[in-house]
Design a protein around this motif. Structure first.
Motif, short mmCIF file in Angstrom:
data_model
loop_
_atom_site.label_atom_id
_atom_site.label_comp_id
_atom_site.label_asym_id
_atom_site.label_seq_id
_atom_site.Cartn_x
_atom_site.Cartn_y
_atom_site.Cartn_z
N VAL A 101 29.91 61.98 -57.00
CA VAL A 101 29.86 60.58 -57.43
C VAL A 101 28.90 60.42 -58.61
CG1 VAL A 101 29.29 58.23 -56.75
CG2 VAL A 101 30.47 59.74 -55.15
N ALA A 102 27.76 61.12 -58.55
CA ALA A 102 26.79 61.03 -59.64
C ALA A 102 27.37 61.60 -60.93
CB ALA A 102 25.52 61.78 -59.27
N LEU A 103 28.11 62.70 -60.81
CA LEU A 103 28.74 63.29 -61.99
C LEU A 103 29.78 62.34 -62.57
CD1 LEU A 103 29.20 65.65 -63.91
CD2 LEU A 103 30.81 66.61 -62.24
N GLN B 295 29.82 60.66 -66.36
CA GLN B 295 30.99 60.73 -67.24
C GLN B 295 31.44 59.33 -67.63
OE1 GLN B 295 33.70 63.03 -64.85
NE2 GLN B 295 32.89 65.00 -65.56
N ALA B 296 31.43 58.41 -66.67
CA ALA B 296 31.80 57.03 -66.96
C ALA B 296 30.80 56.39 -67.93
CB ALA B 296 31.87 56.22 -65.67
N ALA B 297 29.52 56.77 -67.81
CA ALA B 297 28.52 56.23 -68.72
C ALA B 297 28.77 56.70 -70.15
CB ALA B 297 27.12 56.65 -68.26
N ALA B 298 29.19 57.95 -70.30
CA ALA B 298 29.50 58.46 -71.64
C ALA B 298 30.68 57.68 -72.24
CB ALA B 298 29.83 59.95 -71.58
N ILE B 299 31.67 57.41 -71.41
CA ILE B 299 32.82 56.62 -71.88
C ILE B 299 32.37 55.20 -72.23
CG2 ILE B 299 35.03 55.63 -71.19
CD1 ILE B 299 35.49 58.09 -69.46
N ALA C 226 31.66 48.07 -65.95
CA ALA C 226 31.85 47.77 -64.53
C ALA C 226 32.09 49.05 -63.73
CB ALA C 226 33.03 46.81 -64.35
N THR C 227 32.83 49.99 -64.31
CA THR C 227 33.05 51.27 -63.64
C THR C 227 31.75 52.03 -63.46
OG1 THR C 227 35.29 51.41 -64.59
CG2 THR C 227 34.30 53.46 -63.79
N VAL C 228 30.90 52.02 -64.49
CA VAL C 228 29.61 52.70 -64.38
C VAL C 228 28.77 52.07 -63.28
CG1 VAL C 228 27.44 53.18 -65.58
CG2 VAL C 228 29.61 53.45 -66.78
#
Length: 225
Positions: free
Chosen positions: A47-49, A53-57, A186-188
């Motif tokens: 989940v952390a990974l 990845q979502a934060a990079a997006i 929101a995903t992040v």
């Protein structure tokens, strides 16, 4: 006699050691937290990974939104210049022009002037291809017999129309970029909240320095032309 007493003492020590070892082994041991939650850490890491990845997006989406805002500003500036030019040329064309009979050569020269000017505007991306086709086909009120001043005023008005269309398109792209950035943020937030909950259940502490808050799109400067 001494040998018998010594042997008895040795056996007594052996029996006591065996009894102590048996008692230690018989005491129930509390399972470790890692053993109690064997599947918590791998899931938390996944989940952390996914959150990272979502934060990079999300960072890319915010950068796209920033560029879209800059495009809106540039499109508005171009429209503002075109609007002032169109007003100035319209004022110049308002003066009456004496009607007199024109020769065919002069009319042909006016037509060539209109075509050349429209083509030059299109090459500078101040007119669209569709607008240029209208001019060359003499449709939509384009009259090649008009005075060059009136032709220039009409061209400037067409440039203003094109710039306004560009501004509207840029505003639409900016709004879409904002929506994409909002969904990514929101995903992040959702993934990071899930990671915090999982690791909290596993007894681990996690802190994210980067916070993702809601943003709003830039307001359109001109809703109706």
């Amino acid at each position: 006699m001494f040998i018998v007493e010594t042997a008895a003492t040795v056996w007594m020590i052996v029996l006591l050691a065996v009894a102590a070892a048996t008692a230690i082994l018989a005491v129930p041991r509390r399972p470790s937290r890692a053993a109690a939650l064997p599947a918590a850490d791998p899931y938390a890491e996944q989940v952390a990974l996914a959150a990272e990845q979502a934060a990079a997006i999300a960072r890319r989406r915010r950068a796209d939104w920033t560029r879209a805002q800059e495009e809106v500003d540039a499109a508005w500036a171009a429209f503002d210049v075109a609007d002032r030019d169109a007003r100035r040329y319209a004022a110049a064309a308002a003066f009456p022009v004496f009607k007199q009979r024109r020769t065919r050569a002069e009319l042909a020269d006016r037509e060539r002037h209109l075509h050349r000017s429209a083509t030059a505007y299109c090459r500078r991306r101040e007119l669209s291809i569709a607008q240029l086709n209208e001019v060359l086909a003499h449709r939509g009120g384009w009259n090649p017999r008009r005075h060059p001043v009136a032709q220039e005023a009409a061209l400037r008005a067409a440039v203003r129309e094109h710039r306004f269309a560009d501004y509207q398109a840029a505003t639409g792209r900016e709004r879409q970029a904002w929506q994409d950035a909002e969904r990514a943020a929101a995903t992040v937030r959702s993934l990071r909240a899930e990671a915090l909950q999982v690791r909290a259940r596993a007894g681990r502490d996690v802190h994210y320095e980067e916070q993702w808050t809601s943003v709003r799109p830039a307001k359109a400067r001109l809703a109706v032309h």
